[in-house]
Design a protein around this motif. Structure first.
Motif, PDB file in Angstrom:
ATOM      1  N   ILE A   6       0.854  -1.180   0.000  1.00 46.16           N
ATOM      2  CA  ILE A   6       0.000   0.000   0.000  1.00 46.16           C
ATOM      3  C   ILE A   6       0.893   1.233   0.000  1.00 46.16           C
ATOM      4  N   GLN A   7       0.596   2.163  -0.893  1.00 48.75           N
ATOM      5  CA  GLN A   7       1.313   3.432  -0.908  1.00 48.75           C
ATOM      6  C   GLN A   7       0.339   4.534  -0.526  1.00 48.75           C
ATOM      7  N   ILE A   8       0.739   5.351   0.442  1.00 45.48           N
ATOM      8  CA  ILE A   8      -0.083   6.474   0.882  1.00 45.48           C
ATOM      9  C   ILE A   8       0.793   7.714   0.987  1.00 45.48           C
ATOM     10  N   LEU A   9       0.131   8.878   0.961  1.00 43.97           N
ATOM     11  CA  LEU A   9       0.871  10.116   1.162  1.00 43.97           C
ATOM     12  C   LEU A   9       1.373  10.192   2.598  1.00 43.97           C
ATOM     13  N   GLN A  10       2.550  10.684   2.750  1.00 45.97           N
ATOM     14  CA  GLN A  10       3.162  10.855   4.062  1.00 45.97           C
ATOM     15  C   GLN A  10       2.380  11.881   4.881  1.00 45.97           C
ATOM     16  N   GLY A  11       2.318  11.651   6.190  1.00 46.88           N
ATOM     17  CA  GLY A  11       1.735  12.655   7.058  1.00 46.88           C
ATOM     18  C   GLY A  11       0.600  12.166   7.932  1.00 46.88           C
ATOM     19  N   ARG A  12       0.184  10.929   7.755  1.00 47.20           N
ATOM     20  CA  ARG A  12      -0.884  10.414   8.615  1.00 47.20           C
ATOM     21  C   ARG A  12      -0.296   9.987   9.953  1.00 47.20           C
ATOM     22  N   PRO A  13      -1.098  10.083  11.011  1.00 46.99           N
ATOM     23  CA  PRO A  13      -0.614   9.653  12.330  1.00 46.99           C
ATOM     24  C   PRO A  13      -0.254   8.167  12.335  1.00 46.99           C
ATOM     25  N   ARG A  40       1.058 -10.503   5.063  1.00 45.91           N
ATOM     26  CA  ARG A  40       2.083  -9.465   5.172  1.00 45.91           C
ATOM     27  C   ARG A  40       1.529  -8.183   4.570  1.00 45.91           C
ATOM     28  N   VAL A  41       1.714  -7.067   5.245  1.00 46.97           N
ATOM     29  CA  VAL A  41       1.260  -5.768   4.747  1.00 46.97           C
ATOM     30  C   VAL A  41       2.444  -4.812   4.810  1.00 46.97           C
ATOM     31  N   ILE A  42       2.728  -4.187   3.676  1.00 44.55           N
ATOM     32  CA  ILE A  42       3.801  -3.200   3.607  1.00 44.55           C
ATOM     33  C   ILE A  42       3.167  -1.855   3.264  1.00 44.55           C
ATOM     34  N   VAL A  43       3.368  -0.870   4.135  1.00 46.09           N
ATOM     35  CA  VAL A  43       2.866   0.479   3.889  1.00 46.09           C
ATOM     36  C   VAL A  43       4.055   1.382   3.600  1.00 46.09           C
ATOM     37  N   THR A  44       4.030   1.979   2.428  1.00 48.56           N
ATOM     38  CA  THR A  44       5.079   2.919   2.045  1.00 48.56           C
ATOM     39  C   THR A  44       4.483   4.317   2.038  1.00 48.56           C
ATOM     40  N   GLU A  45       5.087   5.210   2.811  1.00 48.60           N
ATOM     41  CA  GLU A  45       4.632   6.595   2.841  1.00 48.60           C
ATOM     42  C   GLU A  45       5.478   7.413   1.871  1.00 48.60           C
ATOM     43  N   VAL A  46       4.801   8.051   0.944  1.00 49.50           N
ATOM     44  CA  VAL A  46       5.470   8.820  -0.095  1.00 49.50           C
ATOM     45  C   VAL A  46       5.367  10.312   0.251  1.00 49.50           C
ATOM     46  N   LYS A  48       4.885  14.234  -0.108  1.00 47.58           N
ATOM     47  CA  LYS A  48       3.995  14.977  -1.010  1.00 47.58           C
ATOM     48  C   LYS A  48       4.750  15.588  -2.188  1.00 47.58           C
ATOM     49  N   THR A  49       6.039  15.779  -2.034  1.00 44.77           N
ATOM     50  CA  THR A  49       6.853  16.309  -3.135  1.00 44.77           C
ATOM     51  C   THR A  49       7.130  15.253  -4.202  1.00 44.77           C
ATOM     52  N   HIS A  50       6.879  13.978  -3.861  1.00 48.26           N
ATOM     53  CA  HIS A  50       7.167  12.871  -4.775  1.00 48.26           C
ATOM     54  C   HIS A  50       5.898  12.213  -5.317  1.00 48.26           C
ATOM     55  N   TRP A  51       4.758  12.856  -5.140  1.00 47.00           N
ATOM     56  CA  TRP A  51       3.469  12.308  -5.582  1.00 47.00           C
ATOM     57  C   TRP A  51       2.817  13.366  -6.446  1.00 47.00           C
ATOM     58  N   GLY A  52       2.571  13.040  -7.698  1.00 46.36           N
ATOM     59  CA  GLY A  52       2.006  14.024  -8.602  1.00 46.36           C
ATOM     60  C   GLY A  52       0.579  13.711  -9.005  1.00 46.36           C
TER      61      GLY A  52
END
Length: 64
Positions: A6-13, A40-46, A48-52
Motif C-alpha cells: 500500500i502506498q499512501i501520502l506521508q503525514g498520517r498519524p 504481510r502488509v507493507i505500507v510505504t509513505e510517499v 507529497k513532493t514525490h506524488w504528482g
C-alpha cells in the motif's frame, strides 16, 4: 502467503497506519481463508513532493 503493498501520502498519524495494517490483515485473512500470521502488509509513505496529480506535485496543490 498473501503480501499487500500500500502506498499512501506521508503525514498520517502512526496510529492510523497501524489501524490500516490491522484492517487490511483482517480482510485479507477472511477473504482468502489465510491465517493472519501469514498475511504481510507493507505500507510505504510517499512524500507529497514525490506524488504528482495532473503533472503537479501534491505539495503544490492547496488543500492537500
Amino acid at each position: 502467503m498473501p503480501l499487500v503493498n500500500i502506498q499512501i501520502l506521508q503525514g498520517r498519524p502512526e496510529e492510523k497506519v497501524k489501524e490500516l495494517i490491522q484492517n487490511v490483515t483482517e480482510v485479507v485473512s477472511m477473504t482468502l481463508a489465510a491465517p493472519k500470521e501469514n498475511v504481510r502488509v507493507i505500507v510505504t509513505e510517499v512524500p507529497k513532493t514525490h506524488w504528482g496529480i495532473g503533472g503537479i506535485p501534491v505539495s503544490e496543490i492547496s488543500g492537500r
